[in-house]
Design a protein around this motif. Structure first.
Motif, PDB file in Angstrom:
ATOM      1  N   LYS A  10      43.623 -90.186   3.227  1.00  0.00           N
ATOM      2  CA  LYS A  10      42.962 -91.158   4.107  1.00  0.00           C
ATOM      3  C   LYS A  10      43.811 -92.420   4.266  1.00  0.00           C
ATOM      4  O   LYS A  10      43.935 -92.960   5.363  1.00  0.00           O
ATOM      5  N   ALA A  11      44.386 -92.885   3.171  1.00  0.00           N
ATOM      6  CA  ALA A  11      45.215 -94.099   3.223  1.00  0.00           C
ATOM      7  C   ALA A  11      46.441 -93.883   4.108  1.00  0.00           C
ATOM      8  O   ALA A  11      46.800 -94.756   4.904  1.00  0.00           O
ATOM      9  N   ARG A  12      47.077 -92.725   3.984  1.00  0.00           N
ATOM     10  CA  ARG A  12      48.237 -92.424   4.838  1.00  0.00           C
ATOM     11  C   ARG A  12      47.817 -92.339   6.306  1.00  0.00           C
ATOM     12  O   ARG A  12      48.512 -92.845   7.189  1.00  0.00           O
ATOM     13  N   ILE A  13      46.692 -91.705   6.561  1.00  0.00           N
ATOM     14  CA  ILE A  13      46.190 -91.591   7.933  1.00  0.00           C
ATOM     15  C   ILE A  13      45.891 -92.972   8.498  1.00  0.00           C
ATOM     16  O   ILE A  13      46.265 -93.284   9.637  1.00  0.00           O
ATOM     17  N   LEU A  14      45.227 -93.810   7.721  1.00  0.00           N
ATOM     18  CA  LEU A  14      44.898 -95.158   8.204  1.00  0.00           C
ATOM     19  C   LEU A  14      46.155 -95.986   8.463  1.00  0.00           C
ATOM     20  O   LEU A  14      46.234 -96.700   9.464  1.00  0.00           O
ATOM     21  N   ALA A  15      47.141 -95.893   7.584  1.00  0.00           N
ATOM     22  CA  ALA A  15      48.391 -96.635   7.801  1.00  0.00           C
ATOM     23  C   ALA A  15      49.075 -96.156   9.081  1.00  0.00           C
ATOM     24  O   ALA A  15      49.549 -96.970   9.893  1.00  0.00           O
ATOM     25  N   ALA A  16      49.103 -94.865   9.291  1.00  0.00           N
ATOM     26  CA  ALA A  16      49.712 -94.324  10.506  1.00  0.00           C
ATOM     27  C   ALA A  16      48.892 -94.705  11.736  1.00  0.00           C
ATOM     28  O   ALA A  16      49.459 -94.996  12.800  1.00  0.00           O
ATOM     29  N   ALA A  17      47.578 -94.727  11.606  1.00  0.00           N
ATOM     30  CA  ALA A  17      46.710 -95.090  12.731  1.00  0.00           C
ATOM     31  C   ALA A  17      46.875 -96.559  13.102  1.00  0.00           C
ATOM     32  O   ALA A  17      46.908 -96.904  14.290  1.00  0.00           O
ATOM     33  N   VAL A  18      46.982 -97.428  12.102  1.00  0.00           N
ATOM     34  CA  VAL A  18      47.213 -98.850  12.395  1.00  0.00           C
ATOM     35  C   VAL A  18      48.501 -98.997  13.201  1.00  0.00           C
ATOM     36  O   VAL A  18      48.537 -99.679  14.226  1.00  0.00           O
ATOM     37  N   GLY A  28      46.217 -95.096  24.575  1.00  0.00           N
ATOM     38  CA  GLY A  28      47.562 -94.529  24.485  1.00  0.00           C
ATOM     39  C   GLY A  28      47.876 -93.892  23.147  1.00  0.00           C
ATOM     40  O   GLY A  28      48.852 -93.146  23.020  1.00  0.00           O
ATOM     41  N   GLY A  29      47.083 -94.197  22.130  1.00  0.00           N
ATOM     42  CA  GLY A  29      47.328 -93.640  20.804  1.00  0.00           C
ATOM     43  C   GLY A  29      47.051 -92.146  20.790  1.00  0.00           C
ATOM     44  O   GLY A  29      46.131 -91.671  21.446  1.00  0.00           O
ATOM     45  N   ARG A  30      47.853 -91.429  20.045  1.00  0.00           N
ATOM     46  CA  ARG A  30      47.713 -89.971  19.982  1.00  0.00           C
ATOM     47  C   ARG A  30      47.414 -89.542  18.551  1.00  0.00           C
ATOM     48  O   ARG A  30      48.148 -89.889  17.614  1.00  0.00           O
ATOM     49  N   VAL A  31      46.355 -88.791  18.398  1.00  0.00           N
ATOM     50  CA  VAL A  31      45.945 -88.306  17.082  1.00  0.00           C
ATOM     51  C   VAL A  31      47.014 -87.380  16.495  1.00  0.00           C
ATOM     52  O   VAL A  31      47.259 -87.416  15.286  1.00  0.00           O
ATOM     53  N   MET A  44      42.175 -82.768   9.559  1.00  0.00           N
ATOM     54  CA  MET A  44      41.784 -83.692   8.482  1.00  0.00           C
ATOM     55  C   MET A  44      41.345 -85.040   9.064  1.00  0.00           C
ATOM     56  O   MET A  44      40.404 -85.661   8.561  1.00  0.00           O
ATOM     57  N   ILE A  45      42.018 -85.480  10.110  1.00  0.00           N
ATOM     58  CA  ILE A  45      41.634 -86.749  10.736  1.00  0.00           C
ATOM     59  C   ILE A  45      40.204 -86.671  11.237  1.00  0.00           C
ATOM     60  O   ILE A  45      39.391 -87.566  10.978  1.00  0.00           O
ATOM     61  N   TYR A  46      39.880 -85.577  11.926  1.00  0.00           N
ATOM     62  CA  TYR A  46      38.519 -85.441  12.444  1.00  0.00           C
ATOM     63  C   TYR A  46      37.508 -85.251  11.317  1.00  0.00           C
ATOM     64  O   TYR A  46      36.377 -85.738  11.406  1.00  0.00           O
ATOM     65  N   ALA A  47      37.910 -84.605  10.242  1.00  0.00           N
ATOM     66  CA  ALA A  47      37.002 -84.428   9.098  1.00  0.00           C
ATOM     67  C   ALA A  47      36.681 -85.776   8.452  1.00  0.00           C
ATOM     68  O   ALA A  47      35.539 -86.038   8.072  1.00  0.00           O
ATOM     69  N   TYR A  48      37.691 -86.644   8.328  1.00  0.00           N
ATOM     70  CA  TYR A  48      37.492 -87.928   7.673  1.00  0.00           C
ATOM     71  C   TYR A  48      36.890 -88.995   8.585  1.00  0.00           C
ATOM     72  O   TYR A  48      36.122 -89.838   8.126  1.00  0.00           O
ATOM     73  N   PHE A  49      37.242 -88.983   9.862  1.00  0.00           N
ATOM     74  CA  PHE A  49      36.889 -90.111  10.732  1.00  0.00           C
ATOM     75  C   PHE A  49      36.031 -89.740  11.940  1.00  0.00           C
ATOM     76  O   PHE A  49      35.650 -90.620  12.707  1.00  0.00           O
ATOM     77  N   GLY A  50      35.703 -88.470  12.109  1.00  0.00           N
ATOM     78  CA  GLY A  50      34.800 -88.049  13.170  1.00  0.00           C
ATOM     79  C   GLY A  50      35.489 -87.806  14.500  1.00  0.00           C
ATOM     80  O   GLY A  50      35.474 -86.704  15.011  1.00  0.00           O
ATOM     81  N   ASP A  51      36.084 -88.837  15.051  1.00  0.00           N
ATOM     82  CA  ASP A  51      36.774 -88.711  16.329  1.00  0.00           C
ATOM     83  C   ASP A  51      37.807 -89.823  16.438  1.00  0.00           C
ATOM     84  O   ASP A  51      37.959 -90.638  15.521  1.00  0.00           O
ATOM     85  N   LYS A  52      38.491 -89.862  17.565  1.00  0.00           N
ATOM     86  CA  LYS A  52      39.553 -90.846  17.753  1.00  0.00           C
ATOM     87  C   LYS A  52      39.001 -92.271  17.708  1.00  0.00           C
ATOM     88  O   LYS A  52      39.615 -93.167  17.117  1.00  0.00           O
ATOM     89  N   SER A  53      37.836 -92.502  18.302  1.00  0.00           N
ATOM     90  CA  SER A  53      37.233 -93.842  18.260  1.00  0.00           C
ATOM     91  C   SER A  53      36.869 -94.243  16.842  1.00  0.00           C
ATOM     92  O   SER A  53      37.050 -95.400  16.449  1.00  0.00           O
ATOM     93  N   GLY A  54      36.363 -93.311  16.064  1.00  0.00           N
ATOM     94  CA  GLY A  54      36.049 -93.592  14.667  1.00  0.00           C
ATOM     95  C   GLY A  54      37.293 -93.937  13.871  1.00  0.00           C
ATOM     96  O   GLY A  54      37.276 -94.828  13.013  1.00  0.00           O
TER      97      GLY A  54
END
Length: 185
Positions: A10-18, A28-31, A44-54
């Motif tokens: 989750k931490a890696r995903i959040l850092a990459a998402a930021v 413009g951001g791409r999952v 895994m992104i959708y499992a942890y955060f639901g969707d792109k907006s989440g």
């Protein structure tokens, strides 16, 4: 078989998402780019955060909490705090960029980390000089501290290269002096 560390993922995903959303915004951001940068996968992104907006909302909350942690209000030195906010935005431009994208594309998301703002308001409530409310004061400090980073480069370059260390130090000093004058007019 290696065990999966959900919190580290989750931490890696959040850092990459930021990073991704700060550069490209929500639209413009791409999952898939976020998943690749995080050494994860879209599932895994959708499992942890639901969707792109989440994911965007979680990235924004993470970035704003980092600002709150790295530059907490100093009720006894609000002018110094303005300098701290300036320094944070210089070190972490992604936080301000992500906040600006959120205001443009998803204004409701900027209200999400209310706890960080409420904590700041409470910290400065007793030391807020009249005629300001604590919220007014927070907005003023943030606006002044962020001004250099959101101003047109053509303007900031009029007195020298915008990335010149001496120029940046002079602007930081102007930020601190402006808040000082507002508080102690």
């Amino acid at each position: 078989m290696a065990t999966r560390d959900a919190e580290a993922t989750k931490a890696r995903i959040l850092a990459a998402a930021v990073a991704e959303f700060a550069e490209r915004g929500l639209a413009g951001g791409r999952v898939d780019r976020i998943a690749k940068a995080a050494s994860s996968n879209v599932r895994m992104i959708y499992a942890y955060f639901g969707d792109k907006s989440g994911l965007f909302d979680a990235a924004l909350a993470t970035a704003l909490r980092r600002l709150a942690h790295d530059a907490p209000p100093r009720p006894d030195d609000l002018t110094g705090w303005a300098g701290d906010v300036f320094d944070h935005h210089r070190r972490h431009p992604d936080v301000l960029r992500l906040s600006l994208w959120a205001q443009l594309e998803r204004p409701a998301a900027t209200a999400e980390p209310l706890d960080t703002y409420a904590d700041k308001v409470e910290l400065i409530r007793r030391d807020t000089p009249a005629p300001f409310s604590p919220v007014d004061l927070l907005v003023i400090v943030y606006a002044i501290a962020q001004a250099w980073f959101v101003s047109p480069t053509g303007l900031t370059a009029l007195e020298g290269a915008p990335d010149d260390e001496e120029r940046i130090a002079a602007h930081r000093a102007a930020v601190v002096a402006a808040v000082e004058r507002i508080l102690h007019r």
